[in-house]
Structures are given as structure tokens and as C-alpha cells.
Design a protein around this motif. Structure first.
Motif, mmCIF file in Angstrom:
data_model
loop_
_atom_site.group_PDB
_atom_site.id
_atom_site.type_symbol
_atom_site.label_atom_id
_atom_site.label_comp_id
_atom_site.label_asym_id
_atom_site.label_seq_id
_atom_site.Cartn_x
_atom_site.Cartn_y
_atom_site.Cartn_z
ATOM 1 N N GLN A 46 0.642 -13.338 -1.102
ATOM 2 C CA GLN A 46 0.169 -14.461 -1.486
ATOM 3 C C GLN A 46 1.390 -15.510 -1.529
ATOM 4 O OE1 GLN A 46 -1.156 -13.330 -5.508
ATOM 5 N NE2 GLN A 46 -3.283 -13.184 -4.802
ATOM 6 N N ALA A 91 -7.210 -5.983 -3.226
ATOM 7 C CA ALA A 91 -7.211 -7.172 -3.935
ATOM 8 C C ALA A 91 -7.018 -8.379 -3.048
ATOM 9 C CB ALA A 91 -5.714 -7.135 -4.831
ATOM 10 N N LEU A 92 -6.442 -8.296 -1.685
ATOM 11 C CA LEU A 92 -6.304 -9.363 -0.996
ATOM 12 C C LEU A 92 -7.462 -9.648 0.209
ATOM 13 C CD1 LEU A 92 -2.743 -8.262 -0.206
ATOM 14 C CD2 LEU A 92 -3.322 -10.483 -1.267
ATOM 15 N N ALA A 106 -3.570 -2.914 -3.278
ATOM 16 C CA ALA A 106 -3.331 -4.157 -2.652
ATOM 17 C C ALA A 106 -4.457 -4.865 -1.717
ATOM 18 C CB ALA A 106 -1.740 -4.285 -2.206
ATOM 19 N N THR A 111 0.956 -7.571 -3.480
ATOM 20 C CA THR A 111 -0.036 -8.927 -3.572
ATOM 21 C C THR A 111 0.566 -9.997 -3.627
ATOM 22 O OG1 THR A 111 -1.880 -7.421 -4.428
ATOM 23 C CG2 THR A 111 -2.266 -9.705 -4.689
#
Length: 146
Positions: free
Chosen positions: A139, A83-84, A80, A135
Motif C-alpha cells: 500500500q 487483503a490486497l 496478504a 500489506t
């Protein structure tokens, strides 16, 4: 627009232009990367400072080494983080070492994930989660939509 970002290594507050977040900005004091695609281990004092000052979303995993679900989730939390980045940062706080944190943040069970931004707790999630769910959680709840 710029972001206030606390260095998770030395605790120094840094101002970073939003357009520079993807360029691997470094702390003006210690040179550590500020928006790195990895999870940082923090202590209570550093977390308190980042919680109060940071405008970039900070997701903190409250965990302990004896917790099986915490250890099982660690690789997913790392995914995560990759991804972030650079839109949010992820950190871990060991509640066994930082016992005051469990009381301060009203942690009732671990793993517990708390999202901070602009001096506030924005949202929390409990239990071990896969990277995609972590994630999506960040978001959904961050103010700049990581």
C-alpha cells in the motif's frame, strides 16, 4: 482507465477496465482468474513478462523450499494476497528451480519481496514478514495505493 495484466497461468497479456477488477476478470486465452485472492507460483519467463507489462502492482516472493523462514512466511503471504486483491497481485518464484532469477534480480538472501509496477521495480523488502507488514508495504509503495 484500464490495467494491463499478464495471466500468471499462461503468460497472455490482458487489458482489464479498472472498474472490473473486483468482478473476477478472466484471461481471454486460458480462462484463469487474473485478480484472484491467492498467491500464484510463477517461472522466470512469466515473471519477466509481467514485470515489463503489468500496470497492476505485482509483489513477488523469491523463495526456496529448503528455506525455513520462507516456509514460515507462506501463510502470511497468502493472507496478504487476500487483503490486497483486487488492487495488487502476489506471486512466488522458486529460486531453486529458477536459478537465473536470483542473479537477474540481485537476490542476496531469501525470502526477498520485490514489488513491480509499470515495468519497474518499485521497492523491495527482505526477511520473513507478517501479513499486515506485507500489506502495508504494498500500500505504501504502489502507485495506485492498493
Amino acid at each position: 482507465m484500464s490495467h494491463i495484466i499478464t495471466c500468471l497461468t499462461c503468460g497472455t497479456t490482458n487489458r482489464v477496465p479498472a472498474e472490473r477488477l473486483g468482478a473476477h476478470p478472466k484471461c481471454g486465452t486460458c480462462g484463469a482468474k487474473l485478480a484472484e485472492a491467492k498467491v500464484h507460483e510463477v517461472d522466470s519467463a512469466t515473471l519477466r513478462k509481467a514485470e515489463r507489462k503489468d500496470s497492476l502492482p505485482l509483489l513477488v516472493d523469491f523463495w526456496a523450499p529448503w528455506c525455513g523462514p520462507c516456509r514460515a512466511m507462506a501463510p502470511e503471504f497468502e493472507k496478504a494476497a487476500r487483503a490486497l486483491t483486487p488492487h495488487a497481485r502476489l506471486a512466488k518464484l522458486n529460486t531453486q528451480v529458477n536459478g537465473d532469477a536470483a542473479q537477474r534480480y540481485a537476490i542476496r538472501g531469501i525470502p526477498a519481496l520485490i514489488l513491480f509496477q509499470n515495468g519497474q521495480e518499485v521497492a523491495r523488502l527482505t526477511g520473513a514478514r507478517p501479513a499486515a507488514e506485507i500489506t502495508a508495504f504494498v500500500q505504501q509503495h504502489s502507485r495506485n495505493r492498493a
